[in-house]
Design a protein around this motif. Structure first.
Motif, PDB file in Angstrom:
ATOM      1  N   ILE A  65       0.835  -1.209   0.000  1.00 36.73           N
ATOM      2  CA  ILE A  65       0.000   0.000   0.000  1.00 36.73           C
ATOM      3  C   ILE A  65       0.866   1.254   0.000  1.00 36.73           C
ATOM      4  O   ILE A  65       0.670   2.164  -0.813  1.00 36.73           O
ATOM      5  CB  ILE A  65      -0.949   0.008   1.217  1.00 36.73           C
ATOM      6  CG1 ILE A  65      -1.993  -1.105   1.104  1.00 36.73           C
ATOM      7  CG2 ILE A  65      -1.621   1.379   1.360  1.00 36.73           C
ATOM      8  CD1 ILE A  65      -2.987  -0.937  -0.013  1.00 36.73           C
ATOM      9  N   VAL A  66       1.836   1.324   0.895  1.00 37.53           N
ATOM     10  CA  VAL A  66       2.628   2.555   0.989  1.00 37.53           C
ATOM     11  C   VAL A  66       3.543   2.739  -0.215  1.00 37.53           C
ATOM     12  O   VAL A  66       3.832   3.866  -0.621  1.00 37.53           O
ATOM     13  CB  VAL A  66       3.432   2.620   2.311  1.00 37.53           C
ATOM     14  CG1 VAL A  66       2.500   2.638   3.507  1.00 37.53           C
ATOM     15  CG2 VAL A  66       4.425   1.479   2.420  1.00 37.53           C
ATOM     16  N   GLN A  67       3.994   1.628  -0.805  1.00 40.25           N
ATOM     17  CA  GLN A  67       4.867   1.740  -1.973  1.00 40.25           C
ATOM     18  C   GLN A  67       4.165   2.450  -3.130  1.00 40.25           C
ATOM     19  O   GLN A  67       4.783   3.198  -3.884  1.00 40.25           O
ATOM     20  CB  GLN A  67       5.329   0.348  -2.424  1.00 40.25           C
ATOM     21  CG  GLN A  67       6.363  -0.284  -1.509  1.00 40.25           C
ATOM     22  CD  GLN A  67       6.629  -1.735  -1.851  1.00 40.25           C
ATOM     23  OE1 GLN A  67       6.166  -2.246  -2.873  1.00 40.25           O
ATOM     24  NE2 GLN A  67       7.361  -2.418  -0.991  1.00 40.25           N
ATOM     25  N   ILE A  68       2.869   2.240  -3.255  1.00 42.18           N
ATOM     26  CA  ILE A  68       2.111   2.796  -4.376  1.00 42.18           C
ATOM     27  C   ILE A  68       1.386   4.085  -4.011  1.00 42.18           C
ATOM     28  O   ILE A  68       1.288   5.013  -4.827  1.00 42.18           O
ATOM     29  CB  ILE A  68       1.094   1.758  -4.907  1.00 42.18           C
ATOM     30  CG1 ILE A  68       1.821   0.508  -5.399  1.00 42.18           C
ATOM     31  CG2 ILE A  68       0.232   2.354  -6.012  1.00 42.18           C
ATOM     32  CD1 ILE A  68       2.795   0.753  -6.540  1.00 42.18           C
ATOM     33  N   CYS A  69       0.881   4.176  -2.784  1.00 43.25           N
ATOM     34  CA  CYS A  69      -0.070   5.240  -2.445  1.00 43.25           C
ATOM     35  C   CYS A  69       0.528   6.459  -1.756  1.00 43.25           C
ATOM     36  O   CYS A  69      -0.148   7.482  -1.628  1.00 43.25           O
ATOM     37  CB  CYS A  69      -1.191   4.670  -1.577  1.00 43.25           C
ATOM     38  SG  CYS A  69      -2.200   3.433  -2.444  1.00 43.25           S
ATOM     39  N   GLN A  70       1.772   6.376  -1.290  1.00 46.97           N
ATOM     40  CA  GLN A  70       2.378   7.568  -0.699  1.00 46.97           C
ATOM     41  C   GLN A  70       2.659   8.605  -1.779  1.00 46.97           C
ATOM     42  O   GLN A  70       3.020   8.263  -2.899  1.00 46.97           O
ATOM     43  CB  GLN A  70       3.696   7.217  -0.003  1.00 46.97           C
ATOM     44  CG  GLN A  70       3.553   6.503   1.316  1.00 46.97           C
ATOM     45  CD  GLN A  70       4.871   6.410   2.043  1.00 46.97           C
ATOM     46  OE1 GLN A  70       5.071   7.046   3.067  1.00 46.97           O
ATOM     47  NE2 GLN A  70       5.794   5.607   1.531  1.00 46.97           N
ATOM     48  N   GLU A  91      11.694   1.499   6.575  1.00 45.64           N
ATOM     49  CA  GLU A  91      12.263   0.778   5.432  1.00 45.64           C
ATOM     50  C   GLU A  91      11.496   1.067   4.152  1.00 45.64           C
ATOM     51  O   GLU A  91      12.069   1.023   3.052  1.00 45.64           O
ATOM     52  CB  GLU A  91      12.261  -0.727   5.716  1.00 45.64           C
ATOM     53  CG  GLU A  91      13.291  -1.180   6.741  1.00 45.64           C
ATOM     54  CD  GLU A  91      13.123  -2.637   7.132  1.00 45.64           C
ATOM     55  OE1 GLU A  91      12.210  -3.307   6.576  1.00 45.64           O
ATOM     56  OE2 GLU A  91      13.890  -3.102   8.000  1.00 45.64           O
ATOM     57  N   GLU A  92      10.209   1.358   4.299  1.00 46.08           N
ATOM     58  CA  GLU A  92       9.368   1.654   3.133  1.00 46.08           C
ATOM     59  C   GLU A  92       9.342   3.147   2.810  1.00 46.08           C
ATOM     60  O   GLU A  92       8.591   3.580   1.934  1.00 46.08           O
ATOM     61  CB  GLU A  92       7.939   1.149   3.374  1.00 46.08           C
ATOM     62  CG  GLU A  92       7.814  -0.347   3.582  1.00 46.08           C
ATOM     63  CD  GLU A  92       8.240  -1.162   2.372  1.00 46.08           C
ATOM     64  OE1 GLU A  92       8.353  -0.575   1.266  1.00 46.08           O
ATOM     65  OE2 GLU A  92       8.470  -2.379   2.527  1.00 46.08           O
ATOM     66  N   GLY A  93      10.133   3.924   3.528  1.00 48.16           N
ATOM     67  CA  GLY A  93      10.210   5.344   3.240  1.00 48.16           C
ATOM     68  C   GLY A  93       9.106   6.182   3.840  1.00 48.16           C
ATOM     69  O   GLY A  93       8.894   7.331   3.420  1.00 48.16           O
ATOM     70  N   CYS A  94       8.403   5.664   4.834  1.00 46.42           N
ATOM     71  CA  CYS A  94       7.322   6.414   5.474  1.00 46.42           C
ATOM     72  C   CYS A  94       7.907   7.520   6.353  1.00 46.42           C
ATOM     73  O   CYS A  94       8.885   7.298   7.072  1.00 46.42           O
ATOM     74  CB  CYS A  94       6.455   5.489   6.325  1.00 46.42           C
ATOM     75  SG  CYS A  94       5.642   4.178   5.383  1.00 46.42           S
ATOM     76  N   THR A  95       7.292   8.678   6.306  1.00 45.75           N
ATOM     77  CA  THR A  95       7.788   9.827   7.077  1.00 45.75           C
ATOM     78  C   THR A  95       6.727  10.415   8.005  1.00 45.75           C
ATOM     79  O   THR A  95       6.989  11.417   8.666  1.00 45.75           O
ATOM     80  CB  THR A  95       8.288  10.930   6.134  1.00 45.75           C
ATOM     81  OG1 THR A  95       7.220  11.306   5.240  1.00 45.75           O
ATOM     82  CG2 THR A  95       9.477  10.454   5.319  1.00 45.75           C
ATOM     83  N   HIS A  96       5.538   9.793   8.051  1.00 45.25           N
ATOM     84  CA  HIS A  96       4.448  10.269   8.902  1.00 45.25           C
ATOM     85  C   HIS A  96       3.906   9.064   9.681  1.00 45.25           C
ATOM     86  O   HIS A  96       3.194   8.222   9.109  1.00 45.25           O
ATOM     87  CB  HIS A  96       3.346  10.913   8.068  1.00 45.25           C
ATOM     88  CG  HIS A  96       3.795  12.124   7.306  1.00 45.25           C
ATOM     89  ND1 HIS A  96       4.467  12.028   6.110  1.00 45.25           N
ATOM     90  CD2 HIS A  96       3.686  13.449   7.583  1.00 45.25           C
ATOM     91  CE1 HIS A  96       4.752  13.251   5.671  1.00 45.25           C
ATOM     92  NE2 HIS A  96       4.294  14.125   6.547  1.00 45.25           N
TER      93      HIS A  96
END
Length: 305
Positions: A65-70, A91-96
């Motif tokens: 989900i985060v790979q596509i939707c961020q 690891e998935e690049g989430c910042t929030h």
């Protein structure tokens, strides 16, 4: 009427709305729904949570989900219950990132097997480290009014927990009526205190469930107390697997309709939001019951006759 002329709606449907959905929703369907919600104008949204799929199987596709939707033009929040979840998100690049802690020990122990104090002891150094790295932190305060295990919660206990998070430098406090038992008077009382104590230090967000049909009224009460941010779930979807009796969140479309009819700007396009609900509805285990969506569907049927 004491009300600001613009409010922010944080859409929590993809995470809080779907986490307890009986039907396992396909990842591609979730992604399409998220994109439709963003098209409706939402700039802040809970996308998913990095939790154990053993406990919340609906969130097992968090990485996909985060790979596509961020995106860079929206605040895409993910729930992280502990350090393991934090590491997966980073690891998935989430910042929030969003953390949940219950005011009541009973709820907290059922949810994450720790008392409130134990949770804060574990989270405090983690949050300090994340803030030092520039990560946006949302603190979600569960059972701020009533607990399914301990009953009514004293407002002083809520204030103390919020103060701990504020001292850690969190960016947003989302304060929740987790099981939907609060009434407008209680809401006004607590959020007035929160607004007075913390408005200069952090964003304040109100989060209501509609268990007893008072969520929209509670939004209005919080608005009167100076709150300009509200969590809501498209279609009124939701429910907490660790809080018996917690039915769906307040329906996004219902509060957007109320606010816009009062001349308060939300920057949400209701017709596009209804289209997003039309899309997700066939995949759900139960029909969407929100008032404004039902009226929209009735109007659509009448136009087709």
């Amino acid at each position: 009427m004491n009300a600001n002329r613009e409010v922010t709606i944080v859409e929590v449907g993809p995470r809080d709305g779907l986490q307890n959905e009986a039907n396992l929703i396909d990842t591609a369907v979730k992604m399409q729904w998220i994109q439709q919600l963003k098209k409706a104008g939402f700039k802040e949204m809970e996308l998913t949570s990095f939790v154990s799929p053993k406990w919340v199987p609906q969130m097992k596709d968090a990485s996909e989900i985060v790979q596509i939707c961020q995106s860079n033009d929206s605040r895409d929040l993910v729930l992280v219950p502990n350090e393991k979840g934090v590491n997966r998100a980073l690891e998935e690049g989430c910042t929030h990132l969003a953390f949940f802690v219950g005011v009541s020990n009973g709820f907290n122990e059922k949810n994450i097997n720790k008392t409130t104090a134990e949770s804060m002891s574990a989270l405090s150094p983690l949050i300090r480290s994340l803030k030092a790295s520039g990560i946006y932190i949302r603190a979600c305060i569960s059972t701020a009014f009533y607990c399914p295990y301990e009953g009514k919660i004293h407002s002083d206990d809520v204030l103390r927990l919020c103060e701990q998070f504020v001292s850690l430098g969190v960016d947003d406090l989302s304060v929740a009526d987790t099981i939907g038992m609060a009434n407008p008077e209680e809401v006004y009382h607590l959020f007035s205190k929160l607004h007075t104590n913390f408005q200069k230090d952090t964003l304040l967000t109100a989060h209501f469930h509609d268990t007893r049909g008072m969520a929209v009224a509670n939004v209005y009460a919080a608005l009167q107390a100076g709150i300009t941010r509200f969590d809501s779930s498209a279609g009124g979807l939701g429910g907490c697997p660790f809080a018996p009796g917690a039915t769906g969140n307040v329906a996004t479309e219902d509060i957007v309709f109320m606010l816009q009819s009062m001349g308060i700007q939300t920057n949400i396009d209701l017709p596009i939001l209804y289209e997003a609900l039309d899309y997700i509805s066939p995949y759900l285990s139960r029909p969407i019951q929100s008032k404004t969506y039902q009226l929209y569907k009735l109007g659509t049927k009448q136009k087709s006759i």
